[in-house]
Design a protein around this motif. Structure first.
Motif, PDB file in Angstrom:
ATOM      1  N   LEU A  55       0.823  -1.209   0.000  1.00  0.00           N
ATOM      2  CA  LEU A  55       0.000   0.000   0.000  1.00  0.00           C
ATOM      3  C   LEU A  55       0.857   1.259   0.000  1.00  0.00           C
ATOM      4  O   LEU A  55       0.534   2.234  -0.686  1.00  0.00           O
ATOM      5  CB  LEU A  55      -0.925  -0.004   1.218  1.00  0.00           C
ATOM      6  CG  LEU A  55      -2.073  -1.012   1.185  1.00  0.00           C
ATOM      7  CD1 LEU A  55      -2.816  -1.029   2.513  1.00  0.00           C
ATOM      8  CD2 LEU A  55      -3.044  -0.701   0.040  1.00  0.00           C
ATOM      9  N   THR A  58       2.545   1.755  -3.423  1.00  0.00           N
ATOM     10  CA  THR A  58       1.543   2.111  -4.437  1.00  0.00           C
ATOM     11  C   THR A  58       1.160   3.578  -4.333  1.00  0.00           C
ATOM     12  O   THR A  58       1.087   4.290  -5.350  1.00  0.00           O
ATOM     13  CB  THR A  58       0.290   1.232  -4.277  1.00  0.00           C
ATOM     14  OG1 THR A  58       0.643  -0.145  -4.432  1.00  0.00           O
ATOM     15  CG2 THR A  58      -0.756   1.597  -5.321  1.00  0.00           C
ATOM     16  N   MET A  59       0.921   4.057  -3.111  1.00  0.00           N
ATOM     17  CA  MET A  59       0.579   5.465  -2.942  1.00  0.00           C
ATOM     18  C   MET A  59       1.748   6.370  -3.313  1.00  0.00           C
ATOM     19  O   MET A  59       1.552   7.480  -3.807  1.00  0.00           O
ATOM     20  CB  MET A  59       0.168   5.735  -1.488  1.00  0.00           C
ATOM     21  CG  MET A  59      -1.156   5.119  -1.080  1.00  0.00           C
ATOM     22  SD  MET A  59      -2.544   5.672  -2.100  1.00  0.00           S
ATOM     23  CE  MET A  59      -2.431   7.440  -1.920  1.00  0.00           C
ATOM     24  N   VAL A 311      -6.833   0.918  -2.959  1.00  0.00           N
ATOM     25  CA  VAL A 311      -6.064   2.143  -3.193  1.00  0.00           C
ATOM     26  C   VAL A 311      -6.959   3.385  -3.196  1.00  0.00           C
ATOM     27  O   VAL A 311      -6.600   4.416  -2.614  1.00  0.00           O
ATOM     28  CB  VAL A 311      -5.283   2.038  -4.517  1.00  0.00           C
ATOM     29  CG1 VAL A 311      -4.525   3.326  -4.798  1.00  0.00           C
ATOM     30  CG2 VAL A 311      -4.316   0.865  -4.467  1.00  0.00           C
TER      31      VAL A 311
END
Length: 408
Positions: A55, A58-59, A311
């Motif tokens: 996570l 990805t951010m 997301v």
């Protein structure tokens, strides 16, 4: 200074001179079965670390831009100070990627991610300084709420809510988020206990601890002492990496007291824990290399679900918090806002993109140069015109087809 005195009164249970915030106190008191389930300890569990990494990375990799809406048109706001800070370098120690990755990891681990906004005398934004969640707390100073944190030199610092970007995980209160790790301490403690059990089992030579009894007769005192001495020497030899045969000078009976890994369903417990931890962070199991029930067909669908349901909530959380803190009210009214670009995560395969572009061009809502830009290709002359399918007719306000004017 009232705030400084209040901040320094907080201390750990072991050392009164060591500050302890409310989160650390809860972690200390919330030890499960002798295992302290703190964010730092939980990340030693591979499933927790993998979920946080997926996570956070990805951010961090999503393009983040400052835009402005002017007269119905959206244009890049590269002239605003926030553009360089958010897109390139928030402070002298971090890139935009590293800042967002760390801040997201703080939110997933500790439940709160803090970034202090440093402004000039005229209110212009200068830097974004990240604050550690371990030393940051929201306290009430008289009738006013302030963030109690520390500067780079470790000195107490009070920050007003208007100058703190506070990213929160889901929690029961309005002001502070709650750590997902603390909320699910029992599940994570089970995973840590399983790892500890496996470690101790194999460090002990891979043999379960047992009870040794004499089959026939009694032992005299000197024989008993001799047996204990031989037993200690034999067992200590089993802790080495080499397998050895245990020889004892008596007719003894051995009964295992601990449960062997296969009887305790050791592997099944570890698999179940990985699946439960993935669900805590709302991450598909295949994203943390749990491919037991994955297939090529459902992995493609799960990747789309990951963007939509894992997301997107965090993207919305980031955008709303940045918009309300980075920009003043006047700037927001002037049309300034931040936007993450998720197009890269939803691009699909080359075949799927080609079909998407073909429909967009034929239906007349994208031109060919816009497609080339999305594919990182330079625009070409003559490709800016919009194409329209010959079977498509333009409709008027009344819903009827517009008359076609013949060319002269």
């Amino acid at each position: 200074m009232i705030f400084g005195a209040m901040y320094e009164q907080r201390s750990s249970l072991e050392n009164p001179n060591t500050p302890m915030n409310s989160q650390e106190l809860a972690e200390y008191l919330g030890a499960v079965n002798g295992i302290t389930v703190s964010p730092a300890m939980a990340q030693k569990l591979t499933a927790v670390y993998a979920c946080i990494y997926v996570l956070s990375s990805t951010m961090a990799q999503l393009p983040l831009n400052v835009l402005r809406k002017v007269d119905g048109r959206i244009v890049p706001a590269t002239d605003h100070p926030a553009h360089y800070l958010l897109h390139d370098e928030p402070n002298q120690w971090q890139t935009s990627y590293r800042w967002r990755e760390t801040k997201q990891a703080h939110t997933l681990g500790w439940g709160n991610g803090f970034t202090r906004l440093v402004r000039g005398r005229r209110g212009e934004l200068q830097t974004l300084e990240m604050c550690e969640p371990q030393v940051t707390d929201l306290v009430k100073n008289g009738s006013r709420w302030v963030y109690a944190t520390q500067d780079e030199d470790g000195k107490p610092l009070a920050v007003s809510p208007e100058d703190m970007v506070h990213l929160r995980a889901i929690g029961s209160g309005r002001r502070m988020g709650t750590s997902p790790i603390r909320q699910n301490a029992d599940t994570i403690a089970l995973g840590l206990a399983t790892v500890r059990y496996g470690k101790e089992f194999f460090e002990g030579g891979g043999r379960p601890t047992g009870l040794v009894t004499l089959k026939n007769g009694d032992l005299k005192e000197d024989s008993w002492e001799r047996l204990k001495k031989v037993w200690r020497g034999a067992v200590s030899g089993l802790t080495t990496t080499k397998n050895k045969t245990l020889l004892l000078p008596a007719d003894l009976d051995y009964k295992a007291l601990t449960i062997a890994p296969e009887d305790a369903q050791f592997l099944e417990t570890r698999k179940l824990t990985r699946s439960e931890i993935a669900s805590i962070f709302n991450v598909p199991s295949h994203m943390i290399n749990d491919l037991e029930k994955a297939t090529f067909s459902n992995i493609s669908e799960q990747a789309i679900q990951f963007v939509r349901h894992s997301v997107m909530p965090w993207v919305k959380n980031w955008e709303e918090e940045l918009n309300r803190r980075v920009f003043t009210r006047a700037e927001r009214l002037a049309g300034y806002y931040v936007k993450f670009n998720l197009a890269g995560l939803l691009r699909g395969t080359p075949k799927e993109r080609a079909e998407f572009y073909r429909i967009a061009i034929q239906d007349g809502w994208m031109n060919r140069n816009e497609v080339r830009v999305l594919e990182d290709l330079n625009p070409l002359a003559g490709l800016d015109s919009m194409l329209l399918n010959v079977n498509t007719q333009l409709l008027g306000a009344d819903g009827l087809p517009l008359p076609v004017t013949p060319k002269e």
